[in-house]
Write a protein that holds these residues in place. Structure first.
Motif, mmCIF file in Angstrom:
data_model
loop_
_atom_site.group_PDB
_atom_site.id
_atom_site.type_symbol
_atom_site.label_atom_id
_atom_site.label_comp_id
_atom_site.label_asym_id
_atom_site.label_seq_id
_atom_site.Cartn_x
_atom_site.Cartn_y
_atom_site.Cartn_z
ATOM 1 N N ALA A 23 0.860 -1.190 0.000
ATOM 2 C CA ALA A 23 0.000 0.000 0.000
ATOM 3 C C ALA A 23 0.898 1.242 0.000
ATOM 4 N N PRO A 24 1.409 1.645 -1.173
ATOM 5 C CA PRO A 24 2.398 2.722 -1.240
ATOM 6 C C PRO A 24 1.878 4.108 -0.845
ATOM 7 N N GLU A 25 0.595 4.249 -0.604
ATOM 8 C CA GLU A 25 0.055 5.542 -0.191
ATOM 9 C C GLU A 25 0.224 5.790 1.308
ATOM 10 N N LEU A 26 0.851 4.852 2.019
ATOM 11 C CA LEU A 26 1.001 4.967 3.463
ATOM 12 C C LEU A 26 2.283 5.692 3.856
ATOM 13 N N GLU A 27 2.206 6.367 5.006
ATOM 14 C CA GLU A 27 3.353 7.007 5.632
ATOM 15 C C GLU A 27 3.357 6.585 7.098
ATOM 16 N N PHE A 28 4.507 6.744 7.756
ATOM 17 C CA PHE A 28 4.652 6.353 9.156
ATOM 18 C C PHE A 28 5.273 7.537 9.889
ATOM 19 N N ILE A 71 12.990 9.239 7.870
ATOM 20 C CA ILE A 71 13.264 10.301 8.845
ATOM 21 C C ILE A 71 13.434 9.642 10.209
ATOM 22 N N GLU A 72 14.390 8.713 10.255
ATOM 23 C CA GLU A 72 14.583 7.834 11.407
ATOM 24 C C GLU A 72 14.926 8.565 12.685
ATOM 25 N N THR A 73 15.626 9.667 12.600
ATOM 26 C CA THR A 73 15.974 10.360 13.833
ATOM 27 C C THR A 73 14.732 10.944 14.487
ATOM 28 N N TYR A 74 13.649 10.964 13.763
ATOM 29 C CA TYR A 74 12.412 11.492 14.309
ATOM 30 C C TYR A 74 11.405 10.362 14.422
ATOM 31 N N ARG A 75 11.466 9.596 15.486
ATOM 32 C CA ARG A 75 10.514 8.539 15.811
ATOM 33 C C ARG A 75 10.443 7.448 14.737
ATOM 34 N N PRO A 125 6.858 19.201 9.056
ATOM 35 C CA PRO A 125 7.962 20.152 9.262
ATOM 36 C C PRO A 125 8.903 19.714 10.386
ATOM 37 N N ASP A 126 8.348 19.196 11.469
ATOM 38 C CA ASP A 126 9.190 18.727 12.571
ATOM 39 C C ASP A 126 10.080 17.570 12.125
ATOM 40 N N GLY A 127 9.515 16.636 11.376
ATOM 41 C CA GLY A 127 10.289 15.492 10.896
ATOM 42 C C GLY A 127 11.391 15.894 9.935
#
Length: 189
Positions: A23-28, A71-75, A125-127
């Motif tokens: 499901a390529p429309e997903l983000e984490f 964006i591993e450094t952010y959760r 923006p935070d990520g």
């Protein structure tokens, strides 16, 4: 699924990546699985318009639409920006979730959904700042404005400049060109 706090992610990054292959429309983001809204025609036109401008002003760079960024450094997050500005061929061999190293700018174009405020104006923006992406460009179709976030430091952008559609907006180094946003008035739907 019951929503969880950022202290208790819904799943591991590895579990998310397996799910995202189907499901390529997903983000984490923030330990939560999110569905990236399906863009409409005007959304796609804005991204295409930005690609053309980037090519005109910076032919050494390319605006990659939909490139996944780790964006591993952010959760332990995974984001799929609407556009990622990087040197030509930068992502060759990088895979679906590329490291943010070398990314000069990320672009998000708001969609008409309930999560836009939290996702595009707060969490992303935070990520992006947390991993040191120098510029984040938010094209806000609801507010008919463009916001340029710069100076990432300690997980946040220290500077944010918002201008209405029609204004000329400076994309500072390392991007380094002015963006005349008059055309965006046509895509404000």
């Amino acid at each position: 699924m019951t929503p969880r706090t950022t202290a208790q992610p819904q799943m591991s990054t590895e579990e998310f990546e397996e799910l995202a292959r189907r499901a390529p429309e997903l983000e984490f983001i923030h330990g939560r699985v999110q569905v990236k809204p399906v863009p409409n025609g005007n959304h796609a036109e804005i991204v295409t318009w930005l690609q053309k401008l980037c090519m005109q002003h910076r032919p050494d760079l390319w605006l990659y639409p939909g490139q996944g960024i780790a964006i591993e450094t952010y959760r332990e997050g995974r984001a799929r920006p609407d556009g990622v500005l990087a040197p030509d061929e930068h992502f060759a061999g990088a895979g679906e979730w590329a490291a943010p190293t070398g990314v000069l700018m990320t672009v998000e174009v708001t969609s008409r959904d309930a999560d836009t405020n939290r996702r595009d104006r707060v969490e992303k923006p935070d990520g992006y700042a947390a991993v040191g992406i120098p510029v984040y460009l938010l094209v806000d179709r609801e507010a008919c404005s463009v916001t340029v976030f710069t100076e990432p430091e300690k997980g946040t952008y220290r500077s944010a400049t918002t201008r209405p559609f029609g204004a000329v907006v400076e994309l500072p180094g390392p991007v380094g060109f002015a963006l005349d946003t008059e055309k965006l008035k046509e895509y404000a739907d």
